[in-house]
Design a protein around this motif. Sequence first.
Motif, PDB file in Angstrom:
ATOM      1  N   GLU A 190     -10.880  -2.499  -5.328  1.00 56.33           N
ATOM      2  CA  GLU A 190     -11.035  -2.029  -4.049  1.00 56.33           C
ATOM      3  C   GLU A 190      -9.659  -1.693  -3.365  1.00 56.33           C
ATOM      4  OE1 GLU A 190     -13.773  -3.315  -1.165  1.00 56.33           O
ATOM      5  OE2 GLU A 190     -15.416  -3.373  -2.388  1.00 56.33           O
ATOM      6  N   GLU A 191      -8.687  -1.285  -4.228  1.00 53.82           N
ATOM      7  CA  GLU A 191      -7.263  -1.393  -3.830  1.00 53.82           C
ATOM      8  C   GLU A 191      -6.881   0.224  -3.832  1.00 53.82           C
ATOM      9  OE1 GLU A 191      -4.631  -3.524  -6.282  1.00 53.82           O
ATOM     10  OE2 GLU A 191      -6.091  -5.305  -6.295  1.00 53.82           O
ATOM     11  N   ALA A 192      -6.233   0.324  -2.753  1.00 53.12           N
ATOM     12  CA  ALA A 192      -5.954   2.029  -2.526  1.00 53.12           C
ATOM     13  C   ALA A 192      -4.549   1.898  -1.987  1.00 53.12           C
ATOM     14  CB  ALA A 192      -6.867   2.663  -1.663  1.00 53.12           C
ATOM     15  N   GLY A 193      -3.858   3.220  -2.044  1.00 52.90           N
ATOM     16  CA  GLY A 193      -2.528   3.128  -1.736  1.00 52.90           C
ATOM     17  C   GLY A 193      -2.316   4.488  -0.966  1.00 52.90           C
ATOM     18  N   CYS A 194      -1.346   4.547  -0.082  1.00 55.57           N
ATOM     19  CA  CYS A 194      -1.024   5.773   0.622  1.00 55.57           C
ATOM     20  C   CYS A 194      -0.078   6.560  -0.215  1.00 55.57           C
ATOM     21  CB  CYS A 194      -0.354   5.243   2.140  1.00 55.57           C
ATOM     22  SG  CYS A 194       0.334   6.889   2.992  1.00 55.57           S
ATOM     23  N   PRO A 195      -0.312   8.032  -0.298  1.00 55.14           N
ATOM     24  CA  PRO A 195       0.549   8.642  -1.023  1.00 55.14           C
ATOM     25  C   PRO A 195       2.094   8.865  -0.358  1.00 55.14           C
ATOM     26  CG  PRO A 195      -1.227  10.025  -0.139  1.00 55.14           C
ATOM     27  CD  PRO A 195      -1.395   8.679   0.176  1.00 55.14           C
ATOM     28  N   GLU A 196       2.025   8.714   0.967  1.00 54.39           N
ATOM     29  CA  GLU A 196       3.173   9.007   1.538  1.00 54.39           C
ATOM     30  C   GLU A 196       4.197   7.743   1.584  1.00 54.39           C
ATOM     31  OE1 GLU A 196       5.820  11.502   3.919  1.00 54.39           O
ATOM     32  OE2 GLU A 196       3.772  11.985   2.885  1.00 54.39           O
ATOM     33  N   CYS A 197       3.638   6.768   2.203  1.00 56.43           N
ATOM     34  CA  CYS A 197       4.454   5.450   2.345  1.00 56.43           C
ATOM     35  C   CYS A 197       4.531   4.538   1.106  1.00 56.43           C
ATOM     36  CB  CYS A 197       4.019   4.653   3.606  1.00 56.43           C
ATOM     37  SG  CYS A 197       2.738   3.760   3.644  1.00 56.43           S
ATOM     38  N   ARG A 198       3.283   4.806   0.217  1.00 60.10           N
ATOM     39  CA  ARG A 198       3.320   4.037  -1.162  1.00 60.10           C
ATOM     40  C   ARG A 198       2.948   2.252  -0.779  1.00 60.10           C
ATOM     41  NH1 ARG A 198       2.303   7.813  -4.659  1.00 60.10           N
ATOM     42  NH2 ARG A 198       4.064   7.900  -6.129  1.00 60.10           N
ATOM     43  N   GLN A 199       2.472   2.059   0.210  1.00 60.25           N
ATOM     44  CA  GLN A 199       1.964   0.878   0.546  1.00 60.25           C
ATOM     45  C   GLN A 199       0.265   0.774   0.331  1.00 60.25           C
ATOM     46  OE1 GLN A 199       4.153  -1.437   1.671  1.00 60.25           O
ATOM     47  NE2 GLN A 199       5.854   0.291   1.173  1.00 60.25           N
ATOM     48  N   GLU A 200       0.192  -0.426   0.141  1.00 65.19           N
ATOM     49  CA  GLU A 200      -1.496  -1.108  -0.165  1.00 65.19           C
ATOM     50  C   GLU A 200      -2.001  -0.812   1.080  1.00 65.19           C
ATOM     51  OE1 GLU A 200      -4.863  -2.405  -0.891  1.00 65.19           O
ATOM     52  OE2 GLU A 200      -3.735  -1.730  -2.584  1.00 65.19           O
ATOM     53  N   ILE A 201      -3.301   0.007   1.309  1.00 69.35           N
ATOM     54  CA  ILE A 201      -3.803   0.075   2.437  1.00 69.35           C
ATOM     55  C   ILE A 201      -5.331  -0.032   1.908  1.00 69.35           C
ATOM     56  CG2 ILE A 201      -2.371   1.233   3.796  1.00 69.35           C
ATOM     57  CD1 ILE A 201      -4.782   3.451   2.052  1.00 69.35           C
ATOM     58  N   GLY A 202      -5.892  -0.303   0.874  1.00 70.43           N
ATOM     59  CA  GLY A 202      -7.181  -0.659   0.351  1.00 70.43           C
ATOM     60  C   GLY A 202      -8.327  -1.101   1.646  1.00 70.43           C
TER      61      GLY A 202
END
Length: 184
Positions: free
Chosen positions: A92-104
């Motif tokens: 259940e981990e996801a990242g933003c393709p723009e800022c590359r931060q973890e947002i899961g």
Amino acid sequence: MPSQSIIVPQISSFPLHELKARQALRWLVKLNVVEPELSTCGRTGNRMAYAIAPGARKVVENPDVLPFGQPVNGLEIVTRRCIYTPLDGFAEEAGCPECRQEIGEALFESLEDWMPGHTDNFTCPLCGHEDDINGFLFLDPCGFSNLGFIFNDWLAAGFKKDFLDQFAARLDRSVTWVKVRWQD
């Protein structure tokens, strides 16, 4: 161990998804990957699925481990909004393709709005980037769509890249291969 290989187009609301499902099924039948008639070789619901056919050997890396002769071996086609994730050990981990931060955590909480179709998009809480939920980065491949192709117990055989590319071309959309394993 039970498994599923799921091919999911990278779009939440596939336009004319039921028509595209029928077209994809006709293509798979023409390739002799699955049988043209439903039978009780599925895993979910009423167990109705399209049984594995001899041409399946041509679309996988390891044809000797395909589930020929097994009671569960067929293709189930899903034409309703569904979340496709690996079951065993899903991070259940996801990242933003723009800022590359973890947002899961925020992304997976947003599925309460996505599932009933209130939205197709997710907005990064850190940078404001908005896109279809499938446009975000996932540690484990997963998919979110109203169209999905579940190949029961084909996981160990492994799809060939060429087959996945052809499938994407047939759907006119990038696809994700979701690999589902679970313990009995």
